[in-house]
Write a protein that holds these residues in place. Sequence first.
Motif, short mmCIF file in Angstrom:
data_model
loop_
_atom_site.label_atom_id
_atom_site.label_comp_id
_atom_site.label_asym_id
_atom_site.label_seq_id
_atom_site.Cartn_x
_atom_site.Cartn_y
_atom_site.Cartn_z
N SER A 178 0.82 -1.21 0.00
CA SER A 178 0.00 0.00 0.00
C SER A 178 0.86 1.26 0.00
N ASN A 179 0.27 2.32 -0.53
CA ASN A 179 0.85 3.66 -0.54
C ASN A 179 -0.27 4.64 -0.27
N VAL A 180 0.09 5.85 0.11
CA VAL A 180 -0.93 6.87 0.36
C VAL A 180 -0.52 8.19 -0.26
N ILE A 181 -1.51 8.88 -0.82
CA ILE A 181 -1.35 10.26 -1.28
C ILE A 181 -2.03 11.11 -0.21
N VAL A 182 -1.27 11.92 0.48
CA VAL A 182 -1.81 12.68 1.61
C VAL A 182 -2.27 14.05 1.13
N GLY A 183 -3.58 14.23 1.06
CA GLY A 183 -4.16 15.52 0.74
C GLY A 183 -3.84 16.03 -0.65
N SER A 184 -4.45 17.12 -0.98
CA SER A 184 -4.27 17.76 -2.28
C SER A 184 -2.91 18.44 -2.36
N PRO A 185 -2.27 18.40 -3.53
CA PRO A 185 -1.01 19.12 -3.70
C PRO A 185 -1.13 20.62 -3.46
N SER A 186 -2.35 21.15 -3.56
CA SER A 186 -2.55 22.59 -3.38
C SER A 186 -2.51 23.02 -1.93
N GLY A 187 -2.63 22.07 -1.02
CA GLY A 187 -2.61 22.44 0.39
C GLY A 187 -3.36 21.43 1.23
N SER A 188 -2.92 21.25 2.45
CA SER A 188 -3.48 20.22 3.32
C SER A 188 -4.89 20.52 3.80
N SER A 189 -5.38 21.75 3.63
CA SER A 189 -6.70 22.08 4.15
C SER A 189 -7.81 21.92 3.11
N VAL A 190 -7.47 21.48 1.90
CA VAL A 190 -8.48 21.35 0.84
C VAL A 190 -9.37 20.14 1.12
N LYS A 191 -10.66 20.37 1.18
CA LYS A 191 -11.60 19.27 1.38
C LYS A 191 -12.24 18.91 0.06
N GLY A 192 -12.69 17.69 -0.06
CA GLY A 192 -13.29 17.23 -1.30
C GLY A 192 -12.29 16.57 -2.24
N PHE A 193 -10.99 16.63 -1.92
CA PHE A 193 -9.96 15.96 -2.71
C PHE A 193 -10.26 14.46 -2.66
N GLY A 194 -10.42 13.84 -3.81
CA GLY A 194 -10.74 12.41 -3.86
C GLY A 194 -12.22 12.13 -3.89
N LEU A 195 -13.03 13.15 -4.09
CA LEU A 195 -14.47 12.93 -4.18
C LEU A 195 -14.79 12.04 -5.38
N SER A 196 -13.92 12.08 -6.39
CA SER A 196 -14.01 11.13 -7.50
C SER A 196 -12.60 10.65 -7.81
N ILE A 197 -12.49 9.37 -8.14
CA ILE A 197 -11.21 8.77 -8.51
C ILE A 197 -11.43 7.82 -9.68
N SER A 198 -10.40 7.68 -10.52
CA SER A 198 -10.52 6.78 -11.66
C SER A 198 -9.14 6.32 -12.12
N ILE A 199 -8.99 5.01 -12.26
CA ILE A 199 -7.78 4.43 -12.83
C ILE A 199 -8.00 4.32 -14.34
#
Length: 166
Positions: free
Chosen positions: A122-143
């Motif tokens: 496993s790996n993790v992407i922690v928060g949005s690259p724009s800043g750690s306070s952005v909410k809604g990051f990952g509301l949609s995902i697609s491979i």
Amino acid sequence: MPEVDQFPITIATGSAGTDFGISTASNNTGDFSYIGAPSWSTNGANGKVHIYYSNSTAMAELTTISGPGGNSGFGACVDTDLSGDILVVSSHSNVHAWPSRGTTSNIYIYKRTALDWSTYTSNVIVGSPSGSSVKGFGLSISIAAENPGLLCVGSPYENKVYVYDI
């Protein structure tokens, strides 16, 4: 109109309020199914993804992957590659009340090392690259279907989509 096969199996988790089925994904042959339950909670863990294997007559739960805890909303969105070898899970605690509730969203990437998902990396992407306070990051995902090494992550509050090489 094309014929549609209906799979005659209903999956029940046995507990209300888990948001079981808020997100689903399956591989190209339909033998692996991934079902998110972001409101599942016990012993400090929050959110869960159920992993099922099926054939033409039966479906069985292989395992579950639990979230990191802390009201994470793990399982709010799930996706898999065509083979079912890679599972991507978004964890945003603002599933029901965004943007007013919870913490920053994360994306978890799992790659199975055993057919039955008993072991995985496993790996993790922690928060949005724009800043750690952005909410809604990952509301949609697609491979990407033709290139499972590419992952698109939606961040609607920023009006952005991030593309990662996984």
